[in-house]
Design a protein around this motif. Sequence first.
Motif, short mmCIF file in Angstrom:
data_model
loop_
_atom_site.label_atom_id
_atom_site.label_comp_id
_atom_site.label_asym_id
_atom_site.label_seq_id
_atom_site.Cartn_x
_atom_site.Cartn_y
_atom_site.Cartn_z
N ILE A 1 -45.73 -13.13 1.49
CA ILE A 1 -46.67 -13.15 0.67
C ILE A 1 -48.00 -12.97 1.56
O ILE A 1 -49.35 -12.66 1.07
CB ILE A 1 -46.86 -14.31 -0.02
CG1 ILE A 1 -47.81 -14.39 -1.23
CG2 ILE A 1 -47.10 -15.74 0.74
CD1 ILE A 1 -47.88 -15.48 -2.34
N TYR A 2 -48.13 -13.45 2.78
CA TYR A 2 -49.24 -13.20 3.67
C TYR A 2 -49.30 -11.52 3.92
O TYR A 2 -50.35 -11.24 4.28
CB TYR A 2 -49.28 -14.21 4.87
CG TYR A 2 -49.74 -15.51 4.52
CD1 TYR A 2 -51.04 -15.79 4.75
CD2 TYR A 2 -49.05 -16.53 4.21
CE1 TYR A 2 -51.42 -16.87 4.64
CE2 TYR A 2 -49.36 -17.83 4.05
CZ TYR A 2 -50.68 -17.89 4.10
OH TYR A 2 -51.33 -19.41 4.01
N ASP A 3 -48.09 -11.21 4.27
CA ASP A 3 -48.16 -9.75 4.67
C ASP A 3 -48.90 -9.02 3.42
O ASP A 3 -49.56 -7.80 3.45
CB ASP A 3 -46.60 -9.27 4.69
CG ASP A 3 -46.04 -9.44 6.04
OD1 ASP A 3 -46.84 -10.06 7.08
OD2 ASP A 3 -44.96 -9.64 6.37
N LYS A 4 -48.60 -9.36 2.27
CA LYS A 4 -48.98 -8.76 1.08
C LYS A 4 -50.62 -8.80 0.77
O LYS A 4 -51.37 -7.94 0.29
CB LYS A 4 -48.50 -9.29 -0.25
CG LYS A 4 -48.84 -8.43 -1.45
CD LYS A 4 -48.10 -9.04 -2.76
CE LYS A 4 -48.42 -8.34 -3.95
NZ LYS A 4 -47.51 -9.08 -5.32
N HIS A 5 -51.12 -10.22 1.38
CA HIS A 5 -52.61 -10.31 1.28
C HIS A 5 -53.12 -10.69 2.62
O HIS A 5 -53.37 -11.89 3.06
CB HIS A 5 -52.66 -11.57 0.28
CG HIS A 5 -51.95 -11.45 -0.94
ND1 HIS A 5 -52.58 -10.74 -2.09
CD2 HIS A 5 -50.86 -11.97 -1.39
CE1 HIS A 5 -52.00 -10.78 -3.15
NE2 HIS A 5 -51.11 -11.61 -2.68
N PRO A 6 -53.13 -9.75 3.49
CA PRO A 6 -53.43 -9.93 5.01
C PRO A 6 -54.83 -10.57 5.28
O PRO A 6 -55.23 -11.18 6.37
CB PRO A 6 -53.35 -8.85 5.80
CG PRO A 6 -53.47 -7.58 4.51
CD PRO A 6 -52.65 -8.27 3.29
N TYR A 7 -55.58 -10.32 4.24
CA TYR A 7 -57.09 -10.82 4.58
C TYR A 7 -57.11 -12.49 4.40
O TYR A 7 -58.27 -13.21 4.58
CB TYR A 7 -57.98 -10.16 3.50
CG TYR A 7 -57.53 -10.50 1.90
CD1 TYR A 7 -57.85 -11.73 1.20
CD2 TYR A 7 -56.80 -9.79 1.28
CE1 TYR A 7 -57.39 -11.89 -0.11
CE2 TYR A 7 -56.33 -9.80 0.09
CZ TYR A 7 -56.61 -11.06 -0.81
OH TYR A 7 -56.09 -11.17 -1.98
N VAL A 8 -56.04 -13.05 3.83
CA VAL A 8 -56.12 -14.54 3.78
C VAL A 8 -55.92 -15.12 5.04
O VAL A 8 -54.88 -15.11 5.52
CB VAL A 8 -55.12 -14.95 2.56
CG1 VAL A 8 -55.13 -16.60 2.34
CG2 VAL A 8 -55.21 -14.57 1.09
N LYS A 9 -56.65 -16.15 5.31
CA LYS A 9 -56.48 -16.74 6.51
C LYS A 9 -56.50 -18.48 6.39
O LYS A 9 -57.07 -19.05 7.15
CB LYS A 9 -57.80 -16.47 7.55
CG LYS A 9 -57.58 -15.00 7.85
CD LYS A 9 -56.38 -14.51 8.74
CE LYS A 9 -56.31 -13.20 9.05
NZ LYS A 9 -54.91 -12.87 9.83
N THR B 1 -37.97 -19.28 0.19
CA THR B 1 -37.42 -19.21 1.88
C THR B 1 -38.80 -19.11 2.72
O THR B 1 -39.72 -18.72 2.15
CB THR B 1 -36.56 -18.11 2.10
OG1 THR B 1 -37.32 -16.77 2.01
CG2 THR B 1 -35.45 -18.02 1.23
N PHE B 2 -38.40 -19.17 3.98
CA PHE B 2 -39.62 -19.15 5.06
C PHE B 2 -40.09 -17.43 5.10
O PHE B 2 -41.24 -17.35 5.10
CB PHE B 2 -39.22 -19.41 6.37
CG PHE B 2 -40.57 -19.93 7.14
CD1 PHE B 2 -41.19 -20.96 7.19
CD2 PHE B 2 -41.15 -18.84 7.90
CE1 PHE B 2 -42.06 -21.55 7.79
CE2 PHE B 2 -42.58 -19.03 8.62
CZ PHE B 2 -42.78 -20.38 8.66
#
Length: 258
Positions: A73-81, A66-67
């Motif tokens: 998954i971005y909340d879990k890996h906030p450094y990923v841009k 889902t969206f």
Amino acid sequence: MKRIEDYSKVLPVCELYLCIQSEGSRAGRPTIAVRTTGCTHRCYFGEGGWCDSWYTSIHPEKGQFTFQDIIDIYDKHPYVKEMMLTGGSPTMHGALVNELTHFAHERQITITIETEGSHYLETDYPIGLLSISPKFSNSVPVPGTLTPGGKVVDEKFVTTHNRFRLNKEAIKKSIAYHSNYHIKPVVNPVEMPEVWEEIQDFLAELEIPKEKVWLMPPGDNRQELVRVYPMLFNFCAENGYNFTGREHIIAFDTERGV
């Protein structure tokens, strides 16, 4: 432009995972892969094998994410841009792509969309990087060949592949609308001189400068890539083209979700 309203609805996304971007001009960066399912093409490269994500194109699996899963998954890996939006053919799913541009804009994430260039798609916010891999004659399936799922290729299968192949107008419009691009042909000019001539004609017609071209070796497994890499390395060095590897295949061979 259409957007996703229900963030709990299952989307045509069959894979979602943390990885390293391993192709093209943004290679080496941590990213989140969002892989859509469904494709306009049925790519077959002979000894180079089938499309390395054939489970989204030749035998497309159903979506399972889902969206909200993407947000999580971005909340879990906030450094990923970074985001690698790949497929299949992501431009088949306009509402999803447009919603992702809103999400990326809010979080200052650069989207790289992997596309064969078959469709022009406007979004509310331009996509950060179009990674365009036009499909040339070396990608056309051969009648009688068995697909990864054991289906025999027939003329209808070939017609489906060719229907949107080399949509030059869509590629031109996409380059003009979105933020940045590179062209990433799958070719080994040493063993495919006829195909290389075809690619050169395409690049000249669209007036693509060399610095925007990244040549990528054909191969859906580590053994084939190791065989082809030296030839393409040397060709790029001697002719002034950028080389891009397929480091996820070198690292993990045919493993998925990497």
